[in-house]
Design a protein around this motif. Structure first.
Motif, PDB file in Angstrom:
ATOM      1  N   HIS A  97      38.629  51.131   5.019  1.00  0.00           N
ATOM      2  CA  HIS A  97      38.817  51.441   3.586  1.00  0.00           C
ATOM      3  C   HIS A  97      39.582  50.269   2.816  1.00  0.00           C
ATOM      4  CE1 HIS A  97      36.940  55.247   2.862  1.00  0.00           C
ATOM      5  NE2 HIS A  97      37.023  55.519   3.882  1.00  0.00           N
TER       6      HIS A  97
ATOM      7  N   ASP B 203      35.505  58.596   8.103  1.00  0.00           N
ATOM      8  CA  ASP B 203      34.978  58.227   6.823  1.00  0.00           C
ATOM      9  C   ASP B 203      33.858  59.021   6.410  1.00  0.00           C
ATOM     10  OD1 ASP B 203      34.587  56.355   4.677  1.00  0.00           O
ATOM     11  OD2 ASP B 203      32.536  55.552   5.655  1.00  0.00           O
ATOM     12  N   TRP B 204      32.740  59.452   7.413  1.00  0.00           N
ATOM     13  CA  TRP B 204      31.773  60.735   7.159  1.00  0.00           C
ATOM     14  C   TRP B 204      32.262  61.757   6.497  1.00  0.00           C
ATOM     15  CZ3 TRP B 204      30.447  65.150   9.509  1.00  0.00           C
ATOM     16  CH2 TRP B 204      29.251  65.726   9.274  1.00  0.00           C
TER      17      TRP B 204
ATOM     18  N   GLU C 286      35.379  62.434   5.450  1.00  0.00           N
ATOM     19  CA  GLU C 286      36.008  61.989   3.852  1.00  0.00           C
ATOM     20  C   GLU C 286      34.991  62.234   2.885  1.00  0.00           C
ATOM     21  OE1 GLU C 286      39.413  59.885   1.534  1.00  0.00           O
ATOM     22  OE2 GLU C 286      39.374  61.094   3.269  1.00  0.00           O
ATOM     23  N   LYS C 287      33.857  61.691   3.145  1.00  0.00           N
ATOM     24  CA  LYS C 287      32.630  61.729   2.122  1.00  0.00           C
ATOM     25  C   LYS C 287      32.184  63.087   1.718  1.00  0.00           C
ATOM     26  CE  LYS C 287      31.200  56.900   2.644  1.00  0.00           C
ATOM     27  NZ  LYS C 287      30.868  55.941   3.616  1.00  0.00           N
ATOM     28  N   ARG C 288      32.105  63.801   3.008  1.00  0.00           N
ATOM     29  CA  ARG C 288      31.712  65.063   2.874  1.00  0.00           C
ATOM     30  C   ARG C 288      32.688  66.141   2.422  1.00  0.00           C
ATOM     31  NH1 ARG C 288      28.105  68.428   6.208  1.00  0.00           N
ATOM     32  NH2 ARG C 288      28.833  70.449   6.576  1.00  0.00           N
TER      33      ARG C 288
ATOM     34  N   GLU D  84      37.588  62.650  -1.330  1.00  0.00           N
ATOM     35  CA  GLU D  84      38.762  61.924  -1.061  1.00  0.00           C
ATOM     36  C   GLU D  84      40.004  62.551  -0.871  1.00  0.00           C
ATOM     37  OE1 GLU D  84      40.897  58.370  -3.397  1.00  0.00           O
ATOM     38  OE2 GLU D  84      38.723  58.243  -3.833  1.00  0.00           O
TER      39      GLU D  84
END
Length: 218
Positions: free
Chosen positions: A134, A162-163, A165-167, A170
């Motif tokens: 990030h 990260d996936w 976090e996106k799903r 934030e």
């Protein structure tokens, strides 16, 4: 207004100034700015101005030749990052990004919570590389990939986080880190943070990677 980030005292020790890695380091970064950037990346992705820890008083960066990349150790309030001059030399072609990426990763280890030392190593390393990702310092060879275990560690786990976090929105990984401040580790943490078990999330993630892969080959 929220309090400003607390920046610790920085100490730099170079054990071989004649090593080509040392020249590359000083040509590419200003040590104080580089360490400050790394501390701010940890604060930004794992904390808020109100929750950021203030216990780390000193971070010492030791540049010396050794096999490997870097490691961090220390006490509650003083941390020491050892960073290999040999590695810096071998990364000469993209030295600035590699130096900053490694410093971001290692500084996360100075600040992240580890569920009273019960957190699996793969998740510890995955969170450090999640912050590196990030902060914009992912090396060119990193790719999302399915490993046998979700906590295989490092970049493999970083892309899974990260996936998530996106799903889930934030701040999800920030929450995960926060839960590990005062309690011992349980795989159920993921249900609290993401609403589903980690095994179910990882199965969905691997499926997502497979679909993405298929699309890229059409």
């Amino acid at each position: 207004s929220p309090p400003p980030w607390v920046i610790p005292n920085f100490v730099l020790r170079v054990e071989d100034l004649s090593h080509p890695g040392a020249s590359i380091f000083f040509d590419c970064v200003k040590p104080k700015e580089a360490l400050k950037l790394a501390v701010e990346a940890s604060y930004t992705w794992l904390y808020t101005p109100l929750t950021a820890p203030t216990h780390v008083k000193t971070i010492t960066l030791v540049l010396r030749p050794f096999d490997g990349v870097a490691y961090t150790w220390g006490t509650h309030d003083t941390k020491e990052i050892n960073f290999s001059l040999d590695w810096i030399k071998s990364s000469e072609a993209r030295a600035r990004d590699e130096i900053l990426g490694v410093l971001v990763h290692e500084v996360v280890h100075c600040y992240q919570y580890n569920a009273k030392e019960t957190c699996p190593g793969g998740l510890i390393e995955g969170i450090a590389d999640f912050v590196r990702l990030h902060a914009g310092f992912a090396p060119p060879h990193w790719r999302p990939r399915a490993e046998e275990k979700w906590d295989a560690g490092y970049d493999a786990t970083a892309y899974f986080l990260d996936w998530i976090e996106k799903r889930c929105g934030e701040g999800t990984i920030r929450k995960l880190n926060g839960y590990m401040k005062d309690s011992t580790y349980s795989v159920k943490l993921f249900e609290k943070v993401a609403g589903e078990s980690v095994s179910s999330l990882y199965a969905l993630y691997c499926d997502h990677l497979e679909q993405t892969d298929k699309k890229s080959h059409v």
